[in-house]
Design a protein around this motif. Structure first.
Motif, mmCIF file in Angstrom:
data_model
loop_
_atom_site.group_PDB
_atom_site.id
_atom_site.type_symbol
_atom_site.label_atom_id
_atom_site.label_comp_id
_atom_site.label_asym_id
_atom_site.label_seq_id
_atom_site.Cartn_x
_atom_site.Cartn_y
_atom_site.Cartn_z
ATOM 1 N N ILE A 1 0.819 -1.211 0.000
ATOM 2 C CA ILE A 1 0.000 0.000 0.000
ATOM 3 C C ILE A 1 0.856 1.266 0.000
ATOM 4 C CG2 ILE A 1 -1.766 1.300 1.266
ATOM 5 C CD1 ILE A 1 -2.736 -1.478 2.329
ATOM 6 N N ALA A 2 1.707 1.419 1.002
ATOM 7 C CA ALA A 2 2.532 2.628 1.099
ATOM 8 C C ALA A 2 3.828 2.509 0.307
ATOM 9 C CB ALA A 2 2.840 2.945 2.562
ATOM 10 N N GLY A 3 4.236 1.286 -0.020
ATOM 11 C CA GLY A 3 5.489 1.109 -0.756
ATOM 12 C C GLY A 3 6.695 1.485 0.071
ATOM 13 N N VAL A 4 6.665 1.138 1.370
ATOM 14 C CA VAL A 4 7.776 1.456 2.261
ATOM 15 C C VAL A 4 8.450 0.173 2.718
ATOM 16 C CG1 VAL A 4 6.740 3.597 3.077
ATOM 17 C CG2 VAL A 4 6.259 1.468 4.304
ATOM 18 N N GLN A 5 9.684 0.324 3.229
ATOM 19 C CA GLN A 5 10.338 -0.825 3.837
ATOM 20 C C GLN A 5 10.357 -0.626 5.349
ATOM 21 O OE1 GLN A 5 14.246 -1.078 2.065
ATOM 22 N NE2 GLN A 5 15.207 0.081 3.705
ATOM 23 N N LEU A 6 10.257 -1.748 6.064
ATOM 24 C CA LEU A 6 10.203 -1.718 7.519
ATOM 25 C C LEU A 6 11.569 -2.066 8.092
ATOM 26 C CD1 LEU A 6 6.796 -3.576 8.085
ATOM 27 C CD2 LEU A 6 7.223 -1.124 7.734
ATOM 28 N N ARG A 7 12.087 -1.181 8.923
ATOM 29 C CA ARG A 7 13.359 -1.429 9.599
ATOM 30 C C ARG A 7 13.057 -1.722 11.061
ATOM 31 N NH1 ARG A 7 18.909 2.267 9.547
ATOM 32 N NH2 ARG A 7 20.326 0.503 9.832
ATOM 33 N N THR A 8 13.155 -2.985 11.437
ATOM 34 C CA THR A 8 12.693 -3.399 12.758
ATOM 35 C C THR A 8 13.802 -3.340 13.796
ATOM 36 O OG1 THR A 8 13.137 -5.734 12.287
ATOM 37 C CG2 THR A 8 10.943 -4.903 11.746
ATOM 38 N N ILE A 9 13.361 -3.144 15.029
ATOM 39 C CA ILE A 9 14.234 -3.120 16.197
ATOM 40 C C ILE A 9 13.744 -4.183 17.165
ATOM 41 C CG2 ILE A 9 15.018 -1.758 18.173
ATOM 42 C CD1 ILE A 9 14.553 0.735 16.558
ATOM 43 N N GLU A 10 14.657 -4.937 17.742
ATOM 44 C CA GLU A 10 14.270 -5.900 18.767
ATOM 45 C C GLU A 10 13.741 -5.145 19.985
ATOM 46 O OE1 GLU A 10 16.137 -9.667 21.313
ATOM 47 O OE2 GLU A 10 17.363 -8.585 19.840
ATOM 48 N N SER A 11 12.584 -5.546 20.447
ATOM 49 C CA SER A 11 11.977 -4.849 21.579
ATOM 50 C C SER A 11 12.193 -5.629 22.867
ATOM 51 C CB SER A 11 10.473 -4.645 21.345
ATOM 52 O OG SER A 11 9.747 -5.818 21.659
ATOM 53 N N GLU A 12 12.079 -4.923 23.969
ATOM 54 C CA GLU A 12 12.112 -5.542 25.290
ATOM 55 C C GLU A 12 10.679 -5.609 25.784
ATOM 56 O OE1 GLU A 12 13.251 -7.464 28.600
ATOM 57 O OE2 GLU A 12 14.604 -6.937 26.958
ATOM 58 N N LEU A 13 10.018 -6.730 25.478
ATOM 59 C CA LEU A 13 8.608 -6.918 25.850
ATOM 60 C C LEU A 13 7.742 -5.790 25.296
ATOM 61 C CD1 LEU A 13 9.136 -8.100 29.536
ATOM 62 C CD2 LEU A 13 8.667 -9.519 27.536
ATOM 63 N N GLY A 14 8.034 -5.369 24.070
ATOM 64 C CA GLY A 14 7.241 -4.336 23.413
ATOM 65 C C GLY A 14 7.808 -2.936 23.536
ATOM 66 N N VAL A 15 8.784 -2.739 24.404
ATOM 67 C CA VAL A 15 9.381 -1.418 24.617
ATOM 68 C C VAL A 15 10.585 -1.252 23.696
ATOM 69 C CG1 VAL A 15 10.488 0.129 26.271
ATOM 70 C CG2 VAL A 15 8.606 -1.365 27.018
ATOM 71 N N LEU A 16 10.602 -0.165 22.927
ATOM 72 C CA LEU A 16 11.722 0.138 22.046
ATOM 73 C C LEU A 16 12.661 1.119 22.737
ATOM 74 C CD1 LEU A 16 9.913 0.607 18.600
ATOM 75 C CD2 LEU A 16 10.786 -1.488 19.654
ATOM 76 N N ASP A 17 13.940 0.824 22.698
ATOM 77 C CA ASP A 17 14.947 1.706 23.279
ATOM 78 C C ASP A 17 15.084 2.946 22.393
ATOM 79 O OD1 ASP A 17 17.183 2.991 24.242
ATOM 80 O OD2 ASP A 17 18.457 1.217 24.258
ATOM 81 N N PRO A 18 14.803 4.142 22.908
ATOM 82 C CA PRO A 18 14.926 5.352 22.083
ATOM 83 C C PRO A 18 16.316 5.518 21.466
ATOM 84 C CG PRO A 18 13.727 5.838 24.096
ATOM 85 C CD PRO A 18 14.262 4.443 24.247
#
Length: 344
Positions: free
Chosen positions: A97-114
């Motif tokens: 739909i948006a034609g974007v790529q996703l750059r994922t980060i490993e989370s700590e139980l759903g929390v992303l380190d800023p």
């Protein structure tokens, strides 16, 4: 048999007040912008979510993907958690739909380190790099945990330093606010846009809201039409959404209390591993020992009139909602106890 359905809070039936509101709804053609009930819902949702404007969309999935389409240019990169709903449960729609790529980060139980988010933001104008178009957060997370406000605030500061917008997948943002004991706007203030579901714990039969600035929602309205989400006499589904926001958002603490009550019962059973501290909203996640006969357990639940999803990779989830009472929780716990104790 009166079935008890704990597969999800998406299974909720509309309340009697919602059915009455649907019957009496004044409607118009929403693509023309003249459905007064839709307009009322969108104005109410914008106020409650602390944004300038809101847009009714068919589903939460639709709302998230519309946010990506509206925020980003094709080829942009979106930073988000590797375990979030957009990555796992939205059918790869970001690419289509948006034609974007996703750059994922490993989370700590759903929390992303800023700091981890900031390290992945593309800086400069190197023609080899995609542009960082968006940061996505999820609160409450689909693992049932609530992201602390201080983490969201620091993520906002990171985003502001680099001029990158934030979208909040707030499918259960009212659950998150209930757990934190704050107004929902204390969460959404850290995001440029937010999607919230009306059809989960808030119990409306269909619909979600996407909220943001007036300019953002004007662009999203065009994107909604492009995606096939322009609806006609949509007041009949907006009406129960109004009831959901006004009435059901204030009772979510009951669902949370029932989830904690169930968690306490399950944690004491043989073959169950459950972290009671992780039960923060209306979801109870627990792991079953390899020795548990899952087929027999699911048969016992079905025989007792309980609809539940089987474990996946050893983990099972039970979800409370307005149609699960305290007595239902005890009945459900008794079924688990009989099934697991007999086979211990």
């Amino acid at each position: 048999m009166q079935w008890l359905d704990v597969r999800s809070d998406t299974v909720t039936q509309p309340t009697p007040a919602m059915r009455e509101a649907m019957f009496a709804a004044v409607v118009g053609d929403d693509v023309y912008g003249d459905d007064p009930t839709v307009a009322e819902l969108e104005a109410l949702g914008a106020r409650m979510l602390g944004k300038e404007a809101a847009l009714l969309v068919p589903t939460g999935n639709f709302g998230n993907q519309l946010a990506l389409l509206t925020h980003c240019r094709r080829g942009d990169e979106v930073i988000l958690g590797d375990d979030c709903h957009i990555v796992w449960h939205e059918t790869g729609g970001a690419a289509v739909i948006a034609g974007v790529q996703l750059r994922t980060i490993e989370s700590e139980l759903g929390v992303l380190d800023p700091k981890a988010i900031e390290a992945r933001i593309r800086v400069g104008e190197d023609i080899h790099f995609p542009r960082t178009g968006l940061i996505c957060l999820e609160n409450a997370h689909s693992n049932g945990r609530v992201i602390p406000l201080e983490v969201m605030a620091e993520t906002r500061r990171v985003a502001d330093r680099h001029g990158v917008p934030i979208h909040l997948d707030g499918a259960r943002v009212f659950n998150a606010a209930t757990h934190l004991g704050c107004d929902v706007r204390e969460i959404t203030r850290y995001a440029d846009s937010v999607m919230c579901c009306l059809s989960k714990g808030l119990a409306a039969p269909v619909g979600s809201l996407l909220a943001g600035s007036t300019e953002f929602i004007a662009r999203a309205r065009r994107g909604r039409k492009l995606m096939g989400g322009g609806m006609r006499q949509a007041g009949v589904i907006a009406a129960p959404g109004i009831v959901a926001l006004r009435q059901m958002s204030g009772r979510l603490a009951e669902d949370h209390a029932n989830a904690r009550r169930l968690a306490a019962r399950l944690a004491a059973l043989p073959g169950v591993w459950l972290d009671e501290a992780s039960v923060q909203i209306n979801m109870v996640w627990f792991r079953l020992a390899d020795s548990v006969d899952v087929t027999a357990l699911m048969d016992a639940l079905a025989d007792a009139g309980v609809k539940a999803n089987p474990p996946e990779d050893g983990w099972m989830r039970v979800v409370t909602h307005w149609q699960v009472s305290a007595a239902d929780v005890e009945r459900l716990a008794d079924v688990f106890e009989a099934a697991l104790t007999d086979r211990a």
